[in-house]
Design a protein around this motif. Structure first.
Motif, PDB file in Angstrom:
ATOM      1  N   SER A  25       0.760  -1.148  -0.070  1.00 32.38           N
ATOM      2  CA  SER A  25      -0.176   0.058   0.020  1.00 32.38           C
ATOM      3  C   SER A  25       1.036   1.313  -0.150  1.00 32.38           C
ATOM      4  O   SER A  25       2.043   1.008   0.380  1.00 32.38           O
ATOM      5  N   LYS A  26       0.025   2.438  -0.568  1.00 33.10           N
ATOM      6  CA  LYS A  26       0.786   3.677  -0.371  1.00 33.10           C
ATOM      7  C   LYS A  26      -0.125   4.672   0.291  1.00 33.10           C
ATOM      8  O   LYS A  26      -1.270   4.826  -0.138  1.00 33.10           O
ATOM      9  N   THR A  49      -4.388   0.566  -1.869  1.00 31.48           N
ATOM     10  CA  THR A  49      -4.179  -0.668  -1.149  1.00 31.48           C
ATOM     11  C   THR A  49      -3.061  -1.727  -1.888  1.00 31.48           C
ATOM     12  O   THR A  49      -2.431  -2.528  -1.213  1.00 31.48           O
ATOM     13  N   ASN A  50      -3.305  -1.555  -3.108  1.00 34.13           N
ATOM     14  CA  ASN A  50      -2.315  -2.644  -3.915  1.00 34.13           C
ATOM     15  C   ASN A  50      -1.232  -1.763  -4.847  1.00 34.13           C
ATOM     16  O   ASN A  50      -1.075  -2.251  -5.984  1.00 34.13           O
ATOM     17  N   TYR A  51      -0.603  -0.996  -4.276  1.00 40.39           N
ATOM     18  CA  TYR A  51      -0.101   0.009  -5.052  1.00 40.39           C
ATOM     19  C   TYR A  51       1.434  -0.897  -5.592  1.00 40.39           C
ATOM     20  O   TYR A  51       1.709  -0.448  -6.636  1.00 40.39           O
ATOM     21  N   SER A  52       2.081  -1.666  -5.153  1.00 40.02           N
ATOM     22  CA  SER A  52       3.076  -2.215  -5.444  1.00 40.02           C
ATOM     23  C   SER A  52       2.995  -3.284  -6.471  1.00 40.02           C
ATOM     24  O   SER A  52       3.897  -4.024  -7.078  1.00 40.02           O
ATOM     25  N   GLN A  53       1.740  -3.970  -6.427  1.00 39.19           N
ATOM     26  CA  GLN A  53       1.153  -4.953  -7.537  1.00 39.19           C
ATOM     27  C   GLN A  53       1.001  -4.115  -8.921  1.00 39.19           C
ATOM     28  O   GLN A  53       0.316  -3.331  -9.140  1.00 39.19           O
ATOM     29  N   LYS A  54       1.373  -4.959 -10.183  1.00 37.71           N
ATOM     30  CA  LYS A  54       1.210  -4.454 -11.385  1.00 37.71           C
ATOM     31  C   LYS A  54      -0.515  -4.990 -11.494  1.00 37.71           C
ATOM     32  O   LYS A  54      -0.719  -6.182 -11.465  1.00 37.71           O
ATOM     33  N   SER A  55      -1.050  -3.842 -11.821  1.00 42.63           N
ATOM     34  CA  SER A  55      -2.685  -4.146 -11.829  1.00 42.63           C
ATOM     35  C   SER A  55      -3.201  -3.418 -12.771  1.00 42.63           C
ATOM     36  O   SER A  55      -2.784  -2.200 -13.235  1.00 42.63           O
ATOM     37  N   VAL A  59      -7.271  -0.382  -5.941  1.00 44.76           N
ATOM     38  CA  VAL A  59      -8.274   0.217  -4.900  1.00 44.76           C
ATOM     39  C   VAL A  59      -7.610   1.522  -4.259  1.00 44.76           C
ATOM     40  O   VAL A  59      -6.537   1.438  -3.598  1.00 44.76           O
ATOM     41  N   VAL A  60      -8.468   2.529  -4.179  1.00 42.97           N
ATOM     42  CA  VAL A  60      -8.289   3.713  -3.597  1.00 42.97           C
ATOM     43  C   VAL A  60      -9.247   4.276  -2.590  1.00 42.97           C
ATOM     44  O   VAL A  60     -10.418   4.114  -2.876  1.00 42.97           O
ATOM     45  N   THR A  61      -8.819   4.742  -1.356  1.00 42.38           N
ATOM     46  CA  THR A  61      -9.618   5.015  -0.161  1.00 42.38           C
ATOM     47  C   THR A  61      -9.179   6.271   0.274  1.00 42.38           C
ATOM     48  O   THR A  61      -7.984   6.426   0.828  1.00 42.38           O
ATOM     49  N   ASP A  62     -10.053   7.242   0.423  1.00 41.67           N
ATOM     50  CA  ASP A  62      -9.690   8.676   1.121  1.00 41.67           C
ATOM     51  C   ASP A  62     -10.381   8.645   2.554  1.00 41.67           C
ATOM     52  O   ASP A  62     -11.604   8.176   2.891  1.00 41.67           O
TER      53      ASP A  62
END
Length: 231
Positions: A25-26, A49-55, A59-62
């Motif tokens: 995550s980032k 949440t899955n920042y380091s995975q190539k996709s 998924v982004v949450t504020d």
């Protein structure tokens, strides 16, 4: 001895899991205008949440400062917010504010909005044409804060506030029609716009110094460099 070894292994596993979560995550800090900022002057936080995975989608949450969700959905780009699919927005108290569908960062599909007390505010249908790059919003149903319906099946009187801009006027067949009056708090102007089946055909704005500006399209209105000013 065995107890110490167990605790040591548990500590290693815990650190390892924390490191994996941090890698996946980032978290970034955003100011009130949704611009990235430092932790000293932030208004919201964003977690991919899955920042380091190539996709294909991330998924982004504020989150608000109180820890509650402000927005959640998916983005096509992990570094630039390109909304895709269903997004859910929340008020600070955790109540649902809106559900909006997106296609390639454009509103497309059903949109529902609620007041903070959870009474329904509006139902809209957003249309995005990727070929022509044009979008359109149909106002289907709308209610005021007293739960009185002001727009029914695309016809009635509608009032909206979008960030700094407030305006009101008539809805016909789901589209803006006739004269619409409003004000822009950010630019300190009032305006009167004229619509024909949802298309802005003419308008005039007046700033705080009583300087008037005319325009004949939405593009002209947004691009103040090309408008004609009346003395």
């Amino acid at each position: 001895m065995k107890r110490n070894i167990f605790l040591f292994l548990l500590l290693i596993i815990s650190v390892s899991l924390s490191a994996q979560i941090s890698m996946v995550s980032k978290k970034i800090f955003l100011d009130s205008l949704n611009q990235e900022c430092t932790p000293d002057n932030y208004s919201y936080t964003r977690v991919i949440t899955n920042y380091s995975q190539k996709s294909m989608r991330y998924v982004v949450t504020d989150f608000y400062k109180n820890g509650r969700k402000k927005m959640t959905g998916a983005t096509l780009d992990r570094d630039i917010l390109k909304k895709d699919g269903e997004f859910i927005y929340y008020y600070k108290n955790g109540a649902k504010e809106a559900v909006v569908n997106y296609t390639d960062d454009h509103k497309n599909g059903k949109e529902i909005n609620w007041y903070e007390n959870q009474s329904k505010k509006s139902e809209k249908q957003n249309i995005w044409d990727p070929k022509t790059k044009k979008s359109q919003t149909l106002i289907l149903n709308c209610w005021d804060e007293d739960k009185s319906q002001t727009v029914t099946d695309g016809n009635g009187e509608y009032e909206e506030t979008d960030k700094f801009i407030s305006q009101k006027g008539t809805i016909k067949d789901g589209l803006k029609q006739g004269s619409w009056q409003g004000n822009d708090l950010l630019h300190k102007t009032t305006f009167v716009d004229n619509y024909d089946r949802g298309i802005l055909t003419s308008g005039i704005s007046v700033d705080e110094n009583n300087v008037k500006t005319t325009y004949s399209s939405l593009t002209e209105k947004q691009n103040t460099k090309n408008v004609k000013k009346l003395k």
